[in-house]
Design a protein around this motif. Structure first.
Motif, PDB file in Angstrom:
ATOM      1  N   PRO A  20       0.816  -1.199   0.000  1.00 35.92           N
ATOM      2  CA  PRO A  20       0.000   0.000   0.000  1.00 35.92           C
ATOM      3  C   PRO A  20       0.864   1.268   0.000  1.00 35.92           C
ATOM      4  CG  PRO A  20      -0.866  -1.562   1.593  1.00 35.92           C
ATOM      5  CD  PRO A  20       0.391  -2.166   1.037  1.00 35.92           C
ATOM      6  N   ALA A  22       2.658   2.549  -2.435  1.00 31.78           N
ATOM      7  CA  ALA A  22       3.818   2.594  -3.340  1.00 31.78           C
ATOM      8  C   ALA A  22       3.471   3.356  -4.617  1.00 31.78           C
ATOM      9  CB  ALA A  22       4.283   1.188  -3.673  1.00 31.78           C
ATOM     10  N   THR A  26      -1.977   5.537  -8.605  1.00 34.55           N
ATOM     11  CA  THR A  26      -1.455   6.600  -9.466  1.00 34.55           C
ATOM     12  C   THR A  26      -0.966   6.028 -10.790  1.00 34.55           C
ATOM     13  OG1 THR A  26      -0.716   7.659  -7.430  1.00 34.55           O
ATOM     14  CG2 THR A  26       0.081   8.602  -9.483  1.00 34.55           C
ATOM     15  N   LYS A  45      -9.494   8.016  -9.104  1.00 30.68           N
ATOM     16  CA  LYS A  45     -10.005   8.359  -7.779  1.00 30.68           C
ATOM     17  C   LYS A  45     -11.440   8.848  -7.875  1.00 30.68           C
ATOM     18  CE  LYS A  45      -5.742   8.765  -5.376  1.00 30.68           C
ATOM     19  NZ  LYS A  45      -4.656   9.591  -4.900  1.00 30.68           N
ATOM     20  N   ASN A 140       9.245   3.481  -8.239  1.00 30.82           N
ATOM     21  CA  ASN A 140       8.469   4.719  -8.306  1.00 30.82           C
ATOM     22  C   ASN A 140       8.962   5.804  -7.348  1.00 30.82           C
ATOM     23  OD1 ASN A 140       6.307   6.354  -9.116  1.00 30.82           O
ATOM     24  ND2 ASN A 140       4.969   5.558  -7.492  1.00 30.82           N
ATOM     25  N   ASP A 143      11.132  11.264  -8.082  1.00 25.67           N
ATOM     26  CA  ASP A 143      11.211  12.712  -7.851  1.00 25.67           C
ATOM     27  C   ASP A 143      11.551  13.015  -6.393  1.00 25.67           C
ATOM     28  OD1 ASP A 143       8.643  11.559  -7.314  1.00 25.67           O
ATOM     29  OD2 ASP A 143       7.915  13.587  -6.904  1.00 25.67           O
ATOM     30  N   ARG A 144      11.578  11.975  -5.562  1.00 24.41           N
ATOM     31  CA  ARG A 144      11.976  12.149  -4.162  1.00 24.41           C
ATOM     32  C   ARG A 144      13.295  11.460  -3.932  1.00 24.41           C
ATOM     33  NH1 ARG A 144       6.912  10.255  -0.722  1.00 24.41           N
ATOM     34  NH2 ARG A 144       5.388  11.858  -1.308  1.00 24.41           N
ATOM     35  N   SER A 256       8.483   8.212 -12.092  1.00 25.97           N
ATOM     36  CA  SER A 256       7.655   8.880 -11.097  1.00 25.97           C
ATOM     37  C   SER A 256       6.236   8.901 -11.636  1.00 25.97           C
ATOM     38  CB  SER A 256       8.165  10.308 -10.873  1.00 25.97           C
ATOM     39  OG  SER A 256       7.189  11.043 -10.156  1.00 25.97           O
ATOM     40  N   ALA A 257       5.403   8.035 -11.067  1.00 23.99           N
ATOM     41  CA  ALA A 257       4.049   7.880 -11.613  1.00 23.99           C
ATOM     42  C   ALA A 257       3.284   9.190 -11.549  1.00 23.99           C
ATOM     43  CB  ALA A 257       3.306   6.783 -10.863  1.00 23.99           C
TER      44      ALA A 257
HETATM   45  P1  G4P Z   1      -1.366   2.862  -3.718  1.00 27.24           P
HETATM   46  O1  G4P Z   1      -2.503   2.790  -4.694  1.00 27.24           O
HETATM   47  O2  G4P Z   1      -0.235   1.948  -4.055  1.00 27.24           O
HETATM   48  O3  G4P Z   1      -1.766   2.748  -2.295  1.00 27.24           O
HETATM   49  O4  G4P Z   1      -0.695   4.317  -3.858  1.00 27.24           O
HETATM   50  P2  G4P Z   1      -1.241   5.663  -4.473  1.00 27.24           P
HETATM   51  O5  G4P Z   1      -1.173   5.636  -5.949  1.00 27.24           O
HETATM   52  O6  G4P Z   1      -2.541   6.033  -3.839  1.00 27.24           O
HETATM   53  O7  G4P Z   1      -0.084   6.644  -4.001  1.00 27.24           O
HETATM   54  C1  G4P Z   1       0.217   6.818  -2.626  1.00 27.24           C
HETATM   55  C2  G4P Z   1       0.768   8.213  -2.440  1.00 27.24           C
HETATM   56  O8  G4P Z   1       1.998   8.363  -3.145  1.00 27.24           O
HETATM   57  C3  G4P Z   1      -0.157   9.302  -2.962  1.00 27.24           C
HETATM   58  O9  G4P Z   1      -0.003  10.424  -2.134  1.00 27.24           O
HETATM   59  C4  G4P Z   1       0.432   9.594  -4.323  1.00 27.24           C
HETATM   60  O10 G4P Z   1       0.121  10.882  -4.772  1.00 27.24           O
HETATM   61  C5  G4P Z   1       1.903   9.446  -4.034  1.00 27.24           C
HETATM   62  N1  G4P Z   1       2.692   9.161  -5.236  1.00 27.24           N
HETATM   63  C6  G4P Z   1       2.434   8.284  -6.238  1.00 27.24           C
HETATM   64  N2  G4P Z   1       3.397   8.324  -7.175  1.00 27.24           N
HETATM   65  C7  G4P Z   1       4.289   9.249  -6.766  1.00 27.24           C
HETATM   66  C8  G4P Z   1       5.497   9.752  -7.319  1.00 27.24           C
HETATM   67  O11 G4P Z   1       5.953   9.363  -8.391  1.00 27.24           O
HETATM   68  N3  G4P Z   1       6.150  10.695  -6.599  1.00 27.24           N
HETATM   69  C9  G4P Z   1       5.675  11.174  -5.421  1.00 27.24           C
HETATM   70  N4  G4P Z   1       6.392  12.114  -4.803  1.00 27.24           N
HETATM   71  N5  G4P Z   1       4.528  10.730  -4.879  1.00 27.24           N
HETATM   72  C10 G4P Z   1       3.849   9.780  -5.539  1.00 27.24           C
HETATM   73  P3  G4P Z   1      -1.071  10.834  -1.045  1.00 27.24           P
HETATM   74  O12 G4P Z   1      -0.578  12.037  -0.396  1.00 27.24           O
HETATM   75  O13 G4P Z   1      -1.388   9.641  -0.202  1.00 27.24           O
HETATM   76  O14 G4P Z   1      -2.332  11.073  -1.906  1.00 27.24           O
HETATM   77  P4  G4P Z   1      -2.682  12.333  -2.800  1.00 27.24           P
HETATM   78  O15 G4P Z   1      -3.333  13.252  -1.863  1.00 27.24           O
HETATM   79  O16 G4P Z   1      -1.394  12.847  -3.374  1.00 27.24           O
HETATM   80  O17 G4P Z   1      -3.580  11.786  -3.837  1.00 27.24           O
END
Ligand code: G4P
Length: 528
Positions: A20, A22, A26, A45, A140, A143-144, A256-257
């Motif tokens: 969860p 990861a 996205t 979403k 993934n 960017d961090r 970076s998704a």
């Molecule tokens: P999941 O289905 O595997 O549980 O993961 P999900 O895609 O919901 O992503 C979990 C969190 O990680 C989300 O932030 C999402 O925006 C963030 N995220 C996904 N891909 C990347 C990426 O490439 N870089 C960064 N920096 N973050 C990423 P969140 O704060 O939980 O939700 P939201 O408010 O941003 O939607």
């Protein structure tokens, strides 16, 4: 006129496995964008939210921040048809996920660059390994700041026991992220947040030798990159299609998704190399996808998708032949012909009525509880697909009814919820108890909520003296009868009417197994 072998060869049916957070949701969204299936980021979403509105019990899902249900999304890409089967993310819903993985031909593993291999990924990987499912890996959140790429590959190799073949390689990370190099084509894809939604909207250099590249990433970074690539190419495995298809090697991508970065190289490689529908084992023979006649098996049931109609949808993976709307099919377990009217297909935009479906596709069949998980459909042949497991649950509770007049509804509700597969329902031979078994504790809350919401039954769950269950099998009917008589106080029936041993302690189970060597006590049961 489309034919079965061409249509089957075009299909790519897969699931995303990840811990969860990861980035599975996205990434799903970005893949759908590339497929043209949705117009805007955020739609996945949004879709989730819309579903919440249609069914109240899903408020629980929302409250807990988990996804209880899994769905199917189909989109076209580069002449292929991609079927993405969503797996529920929460650890409690393991069984449902396991069965989804029996319905795919390959998987995509998403790993958080900062966290590396996490516990849930390890479990899911074990499941994929049971069938040697080919797996691609997406690392993934580049960017961090995260861990060193080489170190992550080492971790995947040692913890998951699979060879890594990097296909793309990152140029920098976090604040310094500049792009990725495609190790097989030599192309360099620049990282430009807000862009990369199409190839035209991306800056791509043909190779790291392109003079313009230095101007973009700087001389120092270019030198570092050259050194690193020399190291990586010396130390890692080259991509080997055979090893990938055999489940021994995973091609690895970085990106970076959320920024849509590194996703297109992944998707291009995926449709090019991921396996089309594969032959599948049944009780009598192997079924090849290109066979003319329809076969398929049910890997998931979802009840009450529409609370207005008390119906269930059985998700069937097509394994061979062609499905046409309204056709008749033979429901093997029931021994009956049924008309597959109003079957659903799952285009990513919405559920639609299926006109036709081909091997690798999933259709949804409406029914009133006549179809179970594991059921096979054919055009008349008696065979059953194997390998769709039912796991013995690990937690047990007795249903406690607050209004005794609702016993019938309670029984019906528990039985129907169990058909979905996340919980199992047992009736002891010697008492009137109704026992629910689950793999995770949260499922009891979900069950109580849904019993109230969908069946109007106010019930709670209380502890019961059962630690585990075993399905009872014995080739000798006399022995079985004797076993039944002597152990009646520990025996019960599951929802399908199969005899089950409800063990009060592990020691008791062990002693019973030793005392009755001719009786098999099975921890998993294949759906009959
Ligand atoms: P999941 O289905 O595997 O549980 O993961 P999900 O895609 O919901 O992503 C979990 C969190 O990680 C989300 O932030 C999402 O925006 C963030 N995220 C996904 N891909 C990347 C990426 O490439 N870089 C960064 N920096 N973050 C990423 P969140 O704060 O939980 O939700 P939201 O408010 O941003 O939607």
């Amino acid at each position: 006129m489309p034919d079965v072998s061409t249509e089957a060869a075009r299909r790519r049916t897969f699931a995303i496995i990840s811990h969860p957070d990861a980035g599975k949701t996205t990434l799903t969204e970005k893949l759908l964008l590339f497929g043209g299936a949705i117009q805007m980021a955020g739609s996945v979403k949004g879709r989730k939210a819309a579903r919440h509105a249609t069914s109240d019990w899903m408020a629980l899902e929302k409250e807990r921040g988990i996804s209880v249900t899994s769905s199917v999304m189909q989109f076209p890409y580069e002449g292929r048809v991609v079927n993405l089967l969503d797996t529920p993310g929460h650890a409690d819903f393991g069984e449902d996920t396991y069965r989804v993985l029996t319905a795919v031909d390959s998987a995509l593993m998403v790993i958080d660059v900062a966290k590396g291999v996490e516990e849930r990924t390890i479990k899911l990987m074990e499941v994929c390994r049971l069938r040697d499912t080919p797996i691609m890996t997406f690392i993934n959140k580049l960017d961090r700041e995260g861990r060193e790429p080489i170190e992550l590959l080492d971790e995947v190799e040692s913890v998951l026991g699979i060879q890594c073949a990097p296909v793309t390689w990152p140029i920098g990370m976090g604040q310094r992220l500049k792009g990725v190099v495609h190790l097989l084509t030599g192309e360099v894809h620049l990282y430009e947040p807000g862009r990369n939604f199409t190839r035209q909207d991306s800056t791509i250099f043909a190779s790291i030798e392109d003079p313009a590249l230095e101007a973009r990433i700087g001389a120092q970074m270019l030198t570092e990159l050259r050194d690193e690539l020399a190291l990586v190419q010396g130390a890692s495995h080259p991509f080997d299609a055979g090893a990938y298809l055999a489940g021994r090697q995973t091609p690895v991508f970085f990106g970076s998704a959320v920024n849509n970065f590194g996703v297109q190289p992944l998707l291009d490689f995926f449709v090019g190399h991921a396996p089309p529908p594969q032959p599948r084992a049944t009780t009598t023979r192997m079924v090849r996808p290109a066979e003319e006649r329809l076969t398929g098996f049910v890997f998931k049931i979802q009840a009450n998708m529409d609370p207005q109609h008390r119906d269930r949808v059985a998700f069937m993976r097509v394994c061979s032949g062609r499905f046409v709307a309204g056709m008749k099919a033979f429901h093997v377990r029931a021994g009956k012909e049924v008309k597959l009217a109003n079957a659903l297909t799952f285009m990513a935009s919405d559920r639609e009525i299926a006109a036709e479906a081909w091997p690798g596709d999933v259709i949804g069949i409406h029914n009133h509880g006549t179809i179970s998980i594991g059921d096979t459909f054919t055009e008349g042949e008696t065979l059953a697909f194997t390998g769709i497991p039912n796991f013995a649950p690990e937690l047990f509770r007795r249903a406690r009814l607050r209004d005794p007049l609702k016993l019938k509804q309670l029984q019906k509700g528990l039985a129907q919820l169990s058909e979905e597969g996340a919980t199992q329902f047992f009736r002891p031979l010697m008492s009137n108890d109704l026992i629910l078994g689950a793999v995770g504790v949260l499922q009891f809350d979900v069950a109580a909520y849904r019993l109230k919401d969908e069946y109007g039954v106010d019930a709670g769950f209380e502890p019961v003296g059962v630690v585990t269950t075993r399905w009872v099998r014995c080739g000798d009917p006399r022995k079985l009868e004797e076993f039944r008589e002597k152990n009646a106080q520990h025996l019960g029936l599951d929802a399908a009417g199969q005899l089950v041993y409800l063990a009060p302690t592990r020691v008791n189970l062990q002693l019973t197994a030793e005392r009755w060597p001719d009786v098999e006590l099975l921890a998993t049961r294949e759906h009959a």
